[in-house]
Motif scaffolding. Structure first.
Motif, PDB file in Angstrom:
ATOM      1  N   VAL A  40      -4.772 -13.289 -11.967  1.00 25.07           N
ATOM      2  CA  VAL A  40      -5.490 -14.253 -11.123  1.00 25.07           C
ATOM      3  C   VAL A  40      -4.903 -14.243  -9.715  1.00 25.07           C
ATOM      4  O   VAL A  40      -5.642 -14.293  -8.728  1.00 25.07           O
ATOM      5  CB  VAL A  40      -5.464 -15.664 -11.741  1.00 25.07           C
ATOM      6  CG1 VAL A  40      -6.053 -16.693 -10.780  1.00 25.07           C
ATOM      7  CG2 VAL A  40      -6.232 -15.672 -13.062  1.00 25.07           C
ATOM      8  N   GLY A  41      -3.583 -14.138  -9.614  1.00 19.58           N
ATOM      9  CA  GLY A  41      -2.949 -14.072  -8.296  1.00 19.58           C
ATOM     10  C   GLY A  41      -3.459 -12.885  -7.496  1.00 19.58           C
ATOM     11  O   GLY A  41      -3.735 -13.005  -6.302  1.00 19.58           O
TER      12      GLY A  41
ATOM     13  N   VAL B 138      -6.239 -20.621 -11.373  1.00 21.84           N
ATOM     14  CA  VAL B 138      -6.213 -20.330 -12.815  1.00 21.84           C
ATOM     15  C   VAL B 138      -7.102 -21.326 -13.561  1.00 21.84           C
ATOM     16  O   VAL B 138      -7.854 -20.945 -14.461  1.00 21.84           O
ATOM     17  CB  VAL B 138      -4.774 -20.341 -13.374  1.00 21.84           C
ATOM     18  CG1 VAL B 138      -4.781 -20.273 -14.896  1.00 21.84           C
ATOM     19  CG2 VAL B 138      -3.965 -19.189 -12.794  1.00 21.84           C
ATOM     20  N   GLN B 139      -7.036 -22.586 -13.189  1.00 24.19           N
ATOM     21  CA  GLN B 139      -7.868 -23.584 -13.869  1.00 24.19           C
ATOM     22  C   GLN B 139      -9.349 -23.298 -13.639  1.00 24.19           C
ATOM     23  O   GLN B 139     -10.157 -23.390 -14.574  1.00 24.19           O
ATOM     24  CB  GLN B 139      -7.473 -24.990 -13.403  1.00 24.19           C
ATOM     25  CG  GLN B 139      -6.098 -25.375 -13.913  1.00 24.19           C
ATOM     26  CD  GLN B 139      -5.569 -26.661 -13.311  1.00 24.19           C
ATOM     27  OE1 GLN B 139      -6.274 -27.404 -12.631  1.00 24.19           O
ATOM     28  NE2 GLN B 139      -4.299 -26.931 -13.554  1.00 24.19           N
ATOM     29  N   HIS B 140      -9.723 -22.926 -12.437  1.00 24.27           N
ATOM     30  CA  HIS B 140     -11.103 -22.537 -12.145  1.00 24.27           C
ATOM     31  C   HIS B 140     -11.490 -21.323 -12.989  1.00 24.27           C
ATOM     32  O   HIS B 140     -12.589 -21.246 -13.541  1.00 24.27           O
ATOM     33  CB  HIS B 140     -11.245 -22.236 -10.653  1.00 24.27           C
ATOM     34  CG  HIS B 140     -12.605 -21.768 -10.250  1.00 24.27           C
ATOM     35  ND1 HIS B 140     -12.937 -20.435 -10.182  1.00 24.27           N
ATOM     36  CD2 HIS B 140     -13.728 -22.449  -9.929  1.00 24.27           C
ATOM     37  CE1 HIS B 140     -14.200 -20.313  -9.819  1.00 24.27           C
ATOM     38  NE2 HIS B 140     -14.708 -21.512  -9.660  1.00 24.27           N
TER      39      HIS B 140
ATOM     40  N   SER C  15      -6.630 -13.320 -19.266  1.00 22.06           N
ATOM     41  CA  SER C  15      -7.444 -14.179 -20.150  1.00 22.06           C
ATOM     42  C   SER C  15      -8.933 -13.978 -19.904  1.00 22.06           C
ATOM     43  O   SER C  15      -9.733 -14.905 -20.034  1.00 22.06           O
ATOM     44  CB  SER C  15      -7.111 -15.668 -19.961  1.00 22.06           C
ATOM     45  OG  SER C  15      -5.745 -15.909 -20.048  1.00 22.06           O
ATOM     46  N   ILE C  16      -9.309 -12.771 -19.535  1.00 22.14           N
ATOM     47  CA  ILE C  16     -10.703 -12.501 -19.162  1.00 22.14           C
ATOM     48  C   ILE C  16     -11.568 -12.298 -20.397  1.00 22.14           C
ATOM     49  O   ILE C  16     -11.217 -11.560 -21.304  1.00 22.14           O
ATOM     50  CB  ILE C  16     -10.795 -11.270 -18.242  1.00 22.14           C
ATOM     51  CG1 ILE C  16     -10.142 -11.601 -16.897  1.00 22.14           C
ATOM     52  CG2 ILE C  16     -12.240 -10.814 -18.054  1.00 22.14           C
ATOM     53  CD1 ILE C  16     -10.008 -10.420 -15.969  1.00 22.14           C
ATOM     54  N   VAL C  17     -12.699 -12.986 -20.408  1.00 24.26           N
ATOM     55  CA  VAL C  17     -13.748 -12.777 -21.402  1.00 24.26           C
ATOM     56  C   VAL C  17     -14.823 -11.972 -20.692  1.00 24.26           C
ATOM     57  O   VAL C  17     -15.489 -12.485 -19.786  1.00 24.26           O
ATOM     58  CB  VAL C  17     -14.326 -14.124 -21.903  1.00 24.26           C
ATOM     59  CG1 VAL C  17     -15.483 -13.890 -22.855  1.00 24.26           C
ATOM     60  CG2 VAL C  17     -13.229 -14.972 -22.553  1.00 24.26           C
TER      61      VAL C  17
END
Length: 193
Positions: free
Chosen positions: A100-101, A140-142, A60-62
């Motif tokens: 993210v992991g 993930v939330q961060h 989900s990287i921008v």
């Protein structure tokens, strides 16, 4: 593969349901999420064809906005905001995110250099209280919030936010429960929708 082929063969049997789609698209929402096969935006939101404009990237990287180095992601955001006139952008991260992991654990990604170099765009390295948590919820939330901040640097997004024609939303989807949580700015917490 065969079940996918079988469904594709029968998918267009009611063309009248799709005829309106030939007239164009006018989605209200740009939905940015991970490429992970367990995350299905239309299933999560109940959206029908034409209702969501989607951008799917590993993690989900921008990526950072750079006018001298256009990216497919920047072009998608710009098209959604400037041409389609979406009123909302959702960045949706998810539990058990491999990207993210890998960042949280500091995995050696030298065997997959394209992945390694893409994840370098993740803004701040996601922080986690427990790097052994397979859900990586906190990280993930961060990460979702960091991507929302990154979006604000896109000129088209900044302009529409300033004049009130665009809203940003951070979501967290739990693949193991189906629950969706939204970030609430007032409390700085992800709460059930």
């Amino acid at each position: 593969m065969q079940p996918l082929i079988d469904n594709a063969r029968t998918f267009g049997r009611c063309p009248e349901e799709f005829a309106r789609l030939a007239e164009g698209q006018s989605p209200d929402v740009l939905f940015i999420t991970c490429s992970d096969s367990r995350v299905v935006p239309a299933l999560i939101t109940g959206a029908r064809p034409g209702e969501l404009f989607e951008l799917r990237t590993a993690g989900s990287i921008v990526p950072p906005y750079a006018s001298d180095r256009p990216t497919a992601e920047a072009a998608t955001v710009e098209y959604a905001v400037e041409v389609l006139g979406v009123r909302d952008i959702v960045v949706c991260g998810h539990s058990h995110c491999g990207a993210v992991g890998a960042l949280v654990r500091g995995d050696d990604l030298d065997a997959v250099p394209a992945v390694r170099d893409w994840l370098a765009h993740a803004a701040d390295g996601p922080a986690a209280a427990d790097a052994t948590d397979p859900a990586c919820a906190e990280a993930v939330q961060h990460h979702v919030l960091a991507q929302l901040l990154r979006l604000r640097s896109y000129p088209c997004v900044g302009k529409r936010l300033a004049d009130g024609r665009l809203r940003l939303h951070g979501w967290y989807y739990e693949v193991h429960t189906g629950a969706v949580r939204a970030h609430r700015a007032a409390t700085d917490v992800f709460e059930a929708l």
